[in-house]
Scaffold this active site. Structure first.
Site, PDB file in Angstrom:
ATOM      1  N   ASP A  21       0.810  -1.137   0.058  1.00 41.34           N
ATOM      2  CA  ASP A  21      -0.055   0.095  -0.093  1.00 41.34           C
ATOM      3  C   ASP A  21       0.981   1.289  -0.005  1.00 41.34           C
ATOM      4  OD1 ASP A  21      -2.435   1.705   0.404  1.00 41.34           O
ATOM      5  OD2 ASP A  21      -1.824   1.693   2.595  1.00 41.34           O
ATOM      6  N   ASP A  23      -0.083   5.068   0.823  1.00 43.45           N
ATOM      7  CA  ASP A  23      -0.178   6.010   1.890  1.00 43.45           C
ATOM      8  C   ASP A  23      -0.198   5.177   3.496  1.00 43.45           C
ATOM      9  OD1 ASP A  23      -0.715   7.840  -0.354  1.00 43.45           O
ATOM     10  OD2 ASP A  23      -2.778   7.876  -0.099  1.00 43.45           O
ATOM     11  N   SER A 142      -5.577   5.251  -4.073  1.00 46.22           N
ATOM     12  CA  SER A 142      -5.593   6.823  -4.406  1.00 46.22           C
ATOM     13  C   SER A 142      -5.257   6.948  -5.788  1.00 46.22           C
ATOM     14  CB  SER A 142      -4.257   7.359  -3.661  1.00 46.22           C
ATOM     15  OG  SER A 142      -3.885   8.674  -4.404  1.00 46.22           O
TER      16      SER A 142
HETATM   17 MG   LIG Z   1      -2.915   3.251   3.726  1.00 47.25          MG
END
Ligand SMILES: [Mg+2]
Length: 260
Positions: A21, A23, A142
């Site tokens: 992942d 962020d 995102s």
């Molecule tokens: Mg995250």
């Protein structure tokens, strides 16, 4: 040392691919989002004679929500009524979607002006893993994943990036559905059971469990080890450098030690 929970979990040393992942795992992007929201609402609320924007507003109305929901909920709290508009609205439009798009522009501007530094422990782990021959991908909800990776100077490290843009173009369901992680593993030429999901959110570790991945690593950046474990993490660390010794060729062939 045995790994906790799921019987299907295999040690890090036995895996071939690492699915990161972005962020909160590779980059502390939350701080950039916070500054972008302030950049939007600071002047906006002032122009509308509303109470000034504070960090408390971020945590109360915006944090963790899809962008337009965050805008709507903060405006409601200030008693400002705007039409919804449409996602195609210009960032100048005085609509919920327009303001949301303005926030996205502010996010890009913050990234360009100030950059973002990847977590040092995550970079140390990434370096060690790549040197040991693991295949790596980024899997992020995102739509800004590429700009964030670029700002952190690590875009070229990842041959496979499955982000929000790829997911919507290919019709992949978002986390906690495992689809985006499965897609990344496939693109790396690996199966789920030889791939590791590395996530800081409960929805992310849940996606790892739902996809029956070889190992699900939870990174506790504040959610808490108990919540991550409950949602599917086999191992929880507070920094990725704690996993280096568990890599293939590392000193701890049994894999990373679970924390707590
Ligand atoms: Mg995250």
């Amino acid at each position: 040392m045995t790994l906790p929970t799921r019987g299907t979990a295999r040690p890090l040393a036995a895996q071939r691919a690492l699915l990161f992942d972005l962020d909160g795992v590779l980059t502390p992007t939350a701080a950039v989002h916070m500054r972008a929201w302030a950049r939007l609402f600071g002047p906006y609320l002032e122009q509308h004679g509303a109470a000034p924007y504070t960090d408390d507003d971020y945590f109360r109305y915006v944090d963790g929500k899809p962008r337009y929901d965050g805008v709507r909920s903060l405006l409601q709290a200030r008693g400002i009524d705007l039409p919804e508009g449409a996602p195609s609205d210009s960032p100048d439009a005085d609509t919920v979607c327009g303001l949301g798009n303005r926030k996205n522009a502010a996010f890009t501007a913050e990234l360009t002006e100030h950059g973002v530094d990847a977590y040092p422990g995550s970079m140390a782990f990434l370096d060690a893993a790549m040197a040991a021959g693991y295949r790596v991908a980024v899997v992020s909800s995102s739509a800004n994943a590429r700009s964030v990776l670029d700002a952190a100077g690590i875009l070229d490290r990842f041959p496979v990036i499955v982000d929000g843009t790829v997911a919507s173009a290919d019709g992949l369901a978002g986390k906690p559905a495992p689809d985006t992680f499965l897609d990344a593993a496939t693109r790396l030429g690996c199966s789920a059971d030889e791939s590791v999901v590395i996530e800081d959110a409960t929805s992310g570790v849940e996606a790892g469990r739902n996809g029956r991945f070889g190992l699900v690593v939870g990174v506790d950046r504040g959610v808490g080890a108990a919540a991550l474990t409950e949602h599917g993490a086999d191992v929880v660390v507070t920094d990725l450098d704690q996993l280096i010794s568990g890599l293939r060729g590392g000193s701890d062939a049994a894999g990373p030690a679970p924390t707590r």
